[in-house]
Structures are given as C-alpha cells and as structure tokens.
Design an enzyme around this catalytic site. Sequence first.
Site, short mmCIF file in Angstrom:
data_model
loop_
_atom_site.label_atom_id
_atom_site.label_comp_id
_atom_site.label_asym_id
_atom_site.label_seq_id
_atom_site.Cartn_x
_atom_site.Cartn_y
_atom_site.Cartn_z
N CYS A 39 21.94 -4.77 -37.37
CA CYS A 39 21.93 -5.23 -35.99
C CYS A 39 20.48 -5.37 -35.57
O CYS A 39 19.58 -4.83 -36.19
CB CYS A 39 22.58 -4.20 -35.07
SG CYS A 39 24.32 -3.92 -35.43
N GLY A 69 22.02 -10.25 -37.01
CA GLY A 69 23.43 -10.17 -36.65
C GLY A 69 23.86 -11.41 -35.91
O GLY A 69 23.19 -11.84 -34.97
N ASN A 102 21.25 0.30 -33.66
CA ASN A 102 21.09 -0.28 -34.99
C ASN A 102 21.16 0.87 -35.98
O ASN A 102 20.31 1.76 -35.92
CB ASN A 102 19.75 -1.01 -35.08
CG ASN A 102 19.43 -1.53 -36.48
OD1 ASN A 102 18.29 -1.79 -36.79
ND2 ASN A 102 20.43 -1.70 -37.32
N GLY A 103 22.16 0.86 -36.84
CA GLY A 103 22.28 1.94 -37.81
C GLY A 103 23.72 2.36 -37.97
O GLY A 103 24.64 1.63 -37.63
N CYS A 159 14.12 2.39 -44.57
CA CYS A 159 14.91 1.52 -45.45
C CYS A 159 14.01 0.51 -46.16
O CYS A 159 13.49 -0.42 -45.53
CB CYS A 159 15.96 0.77 -44.63
SG CYS A 159 16.83 -0.50 -45.56
N TYR A 214 14.53 -7.73 -48.10
CA TYR A 214 15.35 -8.86 -47.67
C TYR A 214 15.59 -8.98 -46.17
O TYR A 214 15.48 -10.07 -45.60
CB TYR A 214 16.71 -8.80 -48.39
CG TYR A 214 17.73 -9.79 -47.90
CD1 TYR A 214 17.55 -11.16 -48.09
CD2 TYR A 214 18.88 -9.37 -47.24
CE1 TYR A 214 18.49 -12.08 -47.64
CE2 TYR A 214 19.83 -10.29 -46.78
CZ TYR A 214 19.63 -11.64 -46.98
OH TYR A 214 20.54 -12.54 -46.53
N CYS A 219 25.25 1.29 -49.32
CA CYS A 219 24.45 1.90 -48.26
C CYS A 219 25.37 2.55 -47.24
O CYS A 219 26.40 1.98 -46.89
CB CYS A 219 23.62 0.83 -47.57
SG CYS A 219 22.68 1.46 -46.16
N CYS A 267 13.64 5.19 -48.10
CA CYS A 267 14.97 5.33 -48.73
C CYS A 267 15.10 4.26 -49.80
O CYS A 267 14.78 3.09 -49.56
CB CYS A 267 16.06 5.13 -47.67
SG CYS A 267 17.72 5.09 -48.38
N CYS A 321 20.14 2.66 -52.52
CA CYS A 321 20.99 1.64 -53.14
C CYS A 321 20.53 1.31 -54.56
O CYS A 321 21.25 0.66 -55.30
CB CYS A 321 21.13 0.40 -52.26
SG CYS A 321 19.62 -0.14 -51.49
S1 SF4 Z 1 20.64 2.64 -49.08
FE1 SF4 Z 1 19.39 0.77 -49.36
S2 SF4 Z 1 19.97 -0.57 -47.65
FE2 SF4 Z 1 20.65 1.52 -47.12
S3 SF4 Z 1 18.97 2.43 -45.94
FE3 SF4 Z 1 18.65 3.01 -48.08
S4 SF4 Z 1 17.29 1.40 -48.92
FE4 SF4 Z 1 18.18 0.63 -46.99
#
Ligand code: SF4
Length: 499
Positions: free
Chosen positions: A15, A41, A115-116, A253, A259, A399, A450, A453
């Site tokens: 979002c 979004g 957002n989240g 993230c 992307y 994710c 993070c 994924c």
């Molecule tokens: S899992 Fe991937 S898409 Fe989700 S917050 Fe972590 S890095 Fe971002």
Amino acid sequence: MSSPQNMVDKFREECGVFGIFGHPEAANLTYFGLYALQHRGQESAGIATSTGERIRLSKAMGQVNDAFDHDKLTALPGHLAIGHVRYSTAGESRIENAQPFVVDSKHGQLAVCHNGNLVNANELRDTLVSSGAIFQSSSDTEVIVHLFARSQAENAEGAFVEAIQQGRGAFSFVAMTKDRLIGVRDPHGFRPLALGRLSHPGGEAWVMCSETCAMDLIGATYERDVEPGEVVIVTAHGVRSIKPFASAKASQCIFEHVYFSRPDSFVFGESVNEIRTEFGRRLARESGVDADVVVPIPDSGVCAAIGYSEAAGIPLRMGLIRNHYVGRTFIQPQQMIRHFAVKVKLNPVRSILEGKRVVLVDDSIVRGTTSRKIVRMVRSAGAKEVHMRISCPPTISPCFYGVDTPRTSELIAATHTLDEIRKYLDADSVAYLSLDGLTGAVPDGKTRYCTSCYTGKYPVAFPQDRDAYLQQALKFNAEPVSATSIIPLSVLETDPVVG
Ligand code: SF4
C-alpha cells in the site's frame, strides 16, 4: 477479462500512504501524493481531511483518478489530510476494506492509513470479538481502530499510541485526529515512511509518505525517515517525536529496493535507482556471460540492466517495448493468440534481437510463467541465445510483512533446481544475484534489512494457525524442500490465479 495483476509474475506491492499538515489545499496535495504512489496499490484510494473541527472522508474502489474528481476533492476542506492507495495484502478487495478507516469514539475522531501487515491481527481480533467488538471489514487495520476506541488513555493521541503498541509485525501508519497528524513505523522498520517539509505562501507544511517521489511531485523537501519504532506527531505547535516501543532488530524490506519502490524515490534513506543499478553491476561481475546485447525487461529490469551493461561492457538496447496504455482490464480472446496477456504488454524489437546473443535482465522471478513467455518471445524475434539474469537471489519463501506473495509451492525457485528453472524458461543460462551480492549493495544490508523471502528465516514470528496459506509456508520453513513438494513443470504451464 484479464487484469494487469494477472499479467505479471511479481510480488504485489502493498500500500502507499501519504499525510500532510499545515496546507490550505491538503486534499489536493494528498490527491497528487497518492497519484505518485499509485504503483503501490491500484484497488482502492481514499482521503480524509480535517479543518480542525471535524474529519471528512472520501474513498472508492479503483485508481486515484477514478476515485476522485473536482467535486469530491472540493468536499474535503481542511489543512490536514491523510490518504491511502491499497492493494489488499490482508483482507479482501472491497470498499469496506478501503482506507483511511475513520471512527468516532470517546477520544474523538481518528482516521488511519496502514502499510504493512500485523502478524498478530487475528489473535487481537479474536480477543476483541469475544469482548463484544463488531468488525465491518476483514482488514487487519480495523483492529487498531477498535483498540483505540477501547483505550483508557486520557486523550486521542495516547489512545492511538496505546493501540499500536499492541501490534506486532509490519506497520507504517499515517493517522490523524481532528487536529494532529501522526506517523508511525514499527520497531523493525519493515515498511518505509519518509518525513518532509513544504514551504508555501501561508507558512510551512509537514508531509509524511511511503516514498519520496510523492514529495517531489508536490514540491516538498525530504528531511529524513521516520525511524523504526518512532512516532512523529505534527500539531499547530510543531513536530514532536516519541519512541514508545521496545527496541528491536532493524528489518527493512530489501524488496523495496529490488522491485516495489520507484527508482526516483529515496527509500530507507537511499536512492533506489543507485542501489538497483548496483545490483546489476554485481550481477554482471558474479554471472557474466559472452553476449552481444543486454536487454531489460521493462520497466522492472531497467536499472539493473543499466548496471549490468556498464559492468559487463556489453551495450544496452531496448529490445522489448512496453505498451504503457494497457488498461486495467481487457477482453482476452479465448484460443486466438497464445501468450496474449504478455504480448499485449510487451513487444520484441526484431532489429535489436535477430541473430544476437541476448542477456535478458529482470528484477525477480516468482512463478516463472511470465519470464518463460518473454524468453520465447525474444527467441521468436530471432535471438541466437537468451541468457536470463535476475538482480536478486532466488525467491523461495512467502512474505508475512505486508506483501502479497504466492504460496511456497508456486515459487519456482522453492521447488526447482537452477537447471530445472533454465529448462522451464527455455533459456540458455539462468543466474541470480547472490544474497551477499544483494546485501552488499545496500549500506548496512546485512544488519538492517529483512531478506526472509530469500532465506525463509523470519525476524518476527507469525502465528501457527492463521490459515491454510500460511500453514503451507510454515510447513516449508520447518522442512527442507522434498522431492514430493516439487510441482511438475506442466503445472506451471498456465498462469495460476492467486488471490
Ligand atoms: S519477506 Fe521479502 S518482501 Fe517481505 S518484508 Fe522481507 S524482504 Fe520484504
């Protein structure tokens, strides 16, 4: 009918949020801010404003320019506004789930944009329902609104802070009471939130938004990010900051850089364009191949392809042209044209591709279905060789922090070897950027981001009983990929539609 969401094989953006305090045209500027964040979004858009006396709200399904016209914006007076563009990551696509959420309570009015994804939303919701709460939406954000209404805090600001302290997971909020703008980032800082200023003839306004491209559009200046775990409050008396959360390991993230975010934005304090280009340079150094031309898959692969071309010394050419005027839906002929959806969006340039050894660069592969169609399209335009290069590591895990992802069994890299992927894509070679290459391209990439994924290791635990979709992922995380979990390539022949 098909929609572009079904035409691309990508993680879906979450979002976009925007807020402004101190401008007589707050609704109009929020409209433009949301316009700049539209890529985050496209399902619904909403704006809430306040004159200092009362909050007014307008929201609708569709993109920003469908949701608002002159009359709707004129009916939103005030110097304070927040806005939201939504793609549903938790909760269905319907107007009840569109944001901002606005409630009236003993603390007064509150409007919230999120957002989240709150990983403990179901748990909190169950507790609230058992004590009599009635929910109008299936969105996790409504949980915060109920917690706010029930808080025993002395005022609206205190009640909101008390509510968000109970959330776990990923959240960047912009919220407003009738006389203040509030921005929040969760203690891990999963999702971005930038803070900026806008000078105008009547004074100075403060702006908060997901990406700085929204500030650029309205002429605001980026000051800094709202920090992980920080709550920024803007009132007529100025700007305050509080830190009401226990400190936690930063987990921004990294997919925002891969992307989601626009390359003209600064996200987490870094230029998305510079980082994305560096991913491409590193990819070329790690997995170079003899070739005649580097071709980006537009638009997502362009920055990385520029970096790849630069580091490899191979010319970059736009060998695929994107139709920017594809509507949100179009009529798909039944059996008329194979791979119609991709062809509507992309067309190969034969004069660039014919007889060439081509390096195709994209940012990510999720199921592989679209990539396979593109490789075949490039071959059919006469390419001698097609080498697929991906500017992030293999995506092996879903994710849980505000991004819509297919289940593990549909992630091609979770269920297939590199050579199986190469065969499926019909490419001469396939290579991904390594995890070290990815994190090395971002300042503090190993410690502040993070990467779940790509690793399947999650910084914030999620409940074991959310639904079958999450069970699937939990199963994957608990066990190594087994032969029985590999789906046959034939299953991936068609585009599965995942909600
Ligand atoms: S899992 Fe991937 S898409 Fe989700 S917050 Fe972590 S890095 Fe971002």
